[in-house]
Design an enzyme around this catalytic site. Structure first.
Site, PDB file in Angstrom:
ATOM      1  N   LYS A  13      39.697  16.461  51.068  1.00 46.22           N
ATOM      2  CA  LYS A  13      38.614  16.760  50.118  1.00 46.22           C
ATOM      3  C   LYS A  13      38.441  15.651  49.073  1.00 46.22           C
ATOM      4  CE  LYS A  13      39.985  20.543  48.223  1.00 46.22           C
ATOM      5  NZ  LYS A  13      41.265  20.864  48.804  1.00 46.22           N
ATOM      6  N   ARG A  88      38.655  28.584  44.293  1.00 43.06           N
ATOM      7  CA  ARG A  88      39.853  28.715  45.110  1.00 43.06           C
ATOM      8  C   ARG A  88      40.187  30.165  45.427  1.00 43.06           C
ATOM      9  NH1 ARG A  88      42.143  23.567  44.158  1.00 43.06           N
ATOM     10  NH2 ARG A  88      44.040  23.267  45.345  1.00 43.06           N
ATOM     11  N   ARG A 127      51.764  11.755  52.007  1.00 47.97           N
ATOM     12  CA  ARG A 127      51.296  11.540  50.640  1.00 47.97           C
ATOM     13  C   ARG A 127      52.451  11.676  49.640  1.00 47.97           C
ATOM     14  NH1 ARG A 127      46.421  15.203  48.516  1.00 47.97           N
ATOM     15  NH2 ARG A 127      48.062  16.556  47.731  1.00 47.97           N
ATOM     16  N   ARG A 133      53.372  12.806  44.073  1.00 46.16           N
ATOM     17  CA  ARG A 133      52.807  13.860  43.228  1.00 46.16           C
ATOM     18  C   ARG A 133      53.803  14.999  43.098  1.00 46.16           C
ATOM     19  NH1 ARG A 133      46.843  15.991  44.683  1.00 46.16           N
ATOM     20  NH2 ARG A 133      47.883  18.003  44.719  1.00 46.16           N
ATOM     21  N   ARG A 144      51.268  26.091  48.625  1.00 47.11           N
ATOM     22  CA  ARG A 144      49.842  25.768  48.518  1.00 47.11           C
ATOM     23  C   ARG A 144      49.106  26.136  49.801  1.00 47.11           C
ATOM     24  NH1 ARG A 144      51.191  20.117  47.228  1.00 47.11           N
ATOM     25  NH2 ARG A 144      49.034  19.515  47.580  1.00 47.11           N
TER      26      ARG A 144
HETATM   27  P1  ADP Z   1      45.485  20.275  46.713  1.00 44.95           P
HETATM   28  O1  ADP Z   1      44.241  21.022  47.094  1.00 44.95           O
HETATM   29  O2  ADP Z   1      45.735  19.083  47.600  1.00 44.95           O
HETATM   30  O3  ADP Z   1      46.676  21.159  46.596  1.00 44.95           O
HETATM   31  P2  ADP Z   1      44.363  19.860  44.015  1.00 44.95           P
HETATM   32  O4  ADP Z   1      44.392  18.585  43.259  1.00 44.95           O
HETATM   33  O5  ADP Z   1      43.016  20.394  44.403  1.00 44.95           O
HETATM   34  O6  ADP Z   1      45.288  19.609  45.287  1.00 44.95           O
HETATM   35  O7  ADP Z   1      45.120  21.012  43.172  1.00 44.95           O
HETATM   36  C1  ADP Z   1      46.436  20.848  42.713  1.00 44.95           C
HETATM   37  C2  ADP Z   1      46.891  22.100  41.960  1.00 44.95           C
HETATM   38  O8  ADP Z   1      46.071  22.292  40.791  1.00 44.95           O
HETATM   39  C3  ADP Z   1      46.776  23.420  42.714  1.00 44.95           C
HETATM   40  O9  ADP Z   1      47.883  23.674  43.556  1.00 44.95           O
HETATM   41  C4  ADP Z   1      46.699  24.423  41.545  1.00 44.95           C
HETATM   42  O10 ADP Z   1      47.964  24.671  40.972  1.00 44.95           O
HETATM   43  C5  ADP Z   1      45.871  23.681  40.523  1.00 44.95           C
HETATM   44  N1  ADP Z   1      44.424  23.986  40.679  1.00 44.95           N
HETATM   45  C6  ADP Z   1      43.440  23.114  41.066  1.00 44.95           C
HETATM   46  N2  ADP Z   1      42.241  23.732  41.110  1.00 44.95           N
HETATM   47  C7  ADP Z   1      42.465  25.022  40.758  1.00 44.95           C
HETATM   48  C8  ADP Z   1      41.649  26.177  40.634  1.00 44.95           C
HETATM   49  N3  ADP Z   1      40.334  26.118  40.931  1.00 44.95           N
HETATM   50  N4  ADP Z   1      42.227  27.341  40.236  1.00 44.95           N
HETATM   51  C9  ADP Z   1      43.526  27.411  39.974  1.00 44.95           C
HETATM   52  N5  ADP Z   1      44.367  26.392  40.073  1.00 44.95           N
HETATM   53  C10 ADP Z   1      43.859  25.188  40.466  1.00 44.95           C
END
Ligand code: ADP
Length: 192
Positions: A13, A88, A127, A133, A144
């Site tokens: 994404k 999400r 990654r 990260r 996740r």
């Molecule tokens: P990925 O989808 O690869 O896990 P992201 O950068 O999209 O990585 O998100 C990393 C973390 O940030 C998520 O695991 C969550 O803890 C938090 N997060 C991101 N977007 C949201 C959201 N819309 N609602 C709640 N938590 C979020």
């Protein structure tokens, strides 16, 4: 163009959003990046989010919605946006719908990047080595992926029912996937 990008962790994404931003000329809004910036800056919100993110759980809906609302109020989103990492869960999908209805800027299209679980796990492990990260450790990755299938997959149906969903096969080179996404968006906007 107001676009929502959906896909599991590791589906690409963020990578596609960066390329789409150039192609479509609209800003890329990543809730994950906004949260990581808050953690890095050590703000009150960042302090609350840090441990939750490291465990691979979702930060509370209120916090993320407030942050997003603020971002969507900035001047550069006049021509649209690419939203990455939000919504999400179904509560977030409904909140976004209400917010954008109020702003009279509904989502045009939701693009789902479809990648099989085995490849997701491989990509996230790669990654973890390259970027380090904090939430790319094996335990958090498992979490996740579980959160995604339990809470985020229903969001795909939410957009399908609104006839806004496009599913794109997310395996291949970055350029190949980008071309598929652009072709699918063009096809969808031709239809409506
Ligand atoms: P990925 O989808 O690869 O896990 P992201 O950068 O999209 O990585 O998100 C990393 C973390 O940030 C998520 O695991 C969550 O803890 C938090 N997060 C991101 N977007 C949201 C959201 N819309 N609602 C709640 N938590 C979020």
């Amino acid at each position: 163009m107001r676009l929502v990008l959906l896909g599991a962790p590791g589906s690409g994404k963020g990578t596609q959003a960066t390329r789409l931003k150039e192609a479509l000329g609209v800003p890329h809004i990543s809730t994950g990046e906004l949260l990581r910036a808050a953690v890095a800056a050590g703000t009150e919100l960042g302090k609350q989010a840090k441990a939750v993110m490291e465990r691979g759980e979702l930060v509370s809906d209120d916090i993320v919605l407030g942050m997003l609302e603020e971002r969507l109020g900035q001047a550069d989103v006049g021509n649209g946006f690419i939203l990455d990492g939000y919504p999400r869960n179904l509560a977030q999908a409904n909140a976004l719908d209400a917010l954008l209805a109020r702003l009279q800027q509904p989502v045009d299209v939701a693009v789902q990047l479809d990648v099989g679980t085995e490849l997701l796990v491989q990509r996230l492990a790669g990654r973890a080595q390259q970027e380090g990260r904090a939430d790319d450790n094996p335990e958090s990755v498992r979490n996740r992926l579980r959160v995604y299938s339990d809470q985020t997959e229903p969001v795909i149906d939410f957009y399908r029912q609104k006839n806004r969903l496009i599913c794109v096969y997310g395996v291949g080179s970055v350029d190949e996937v980008l071309a598929r996404v652009l072709a699918a968006i063009e096809g969808a906007s031709g239809k409506s």
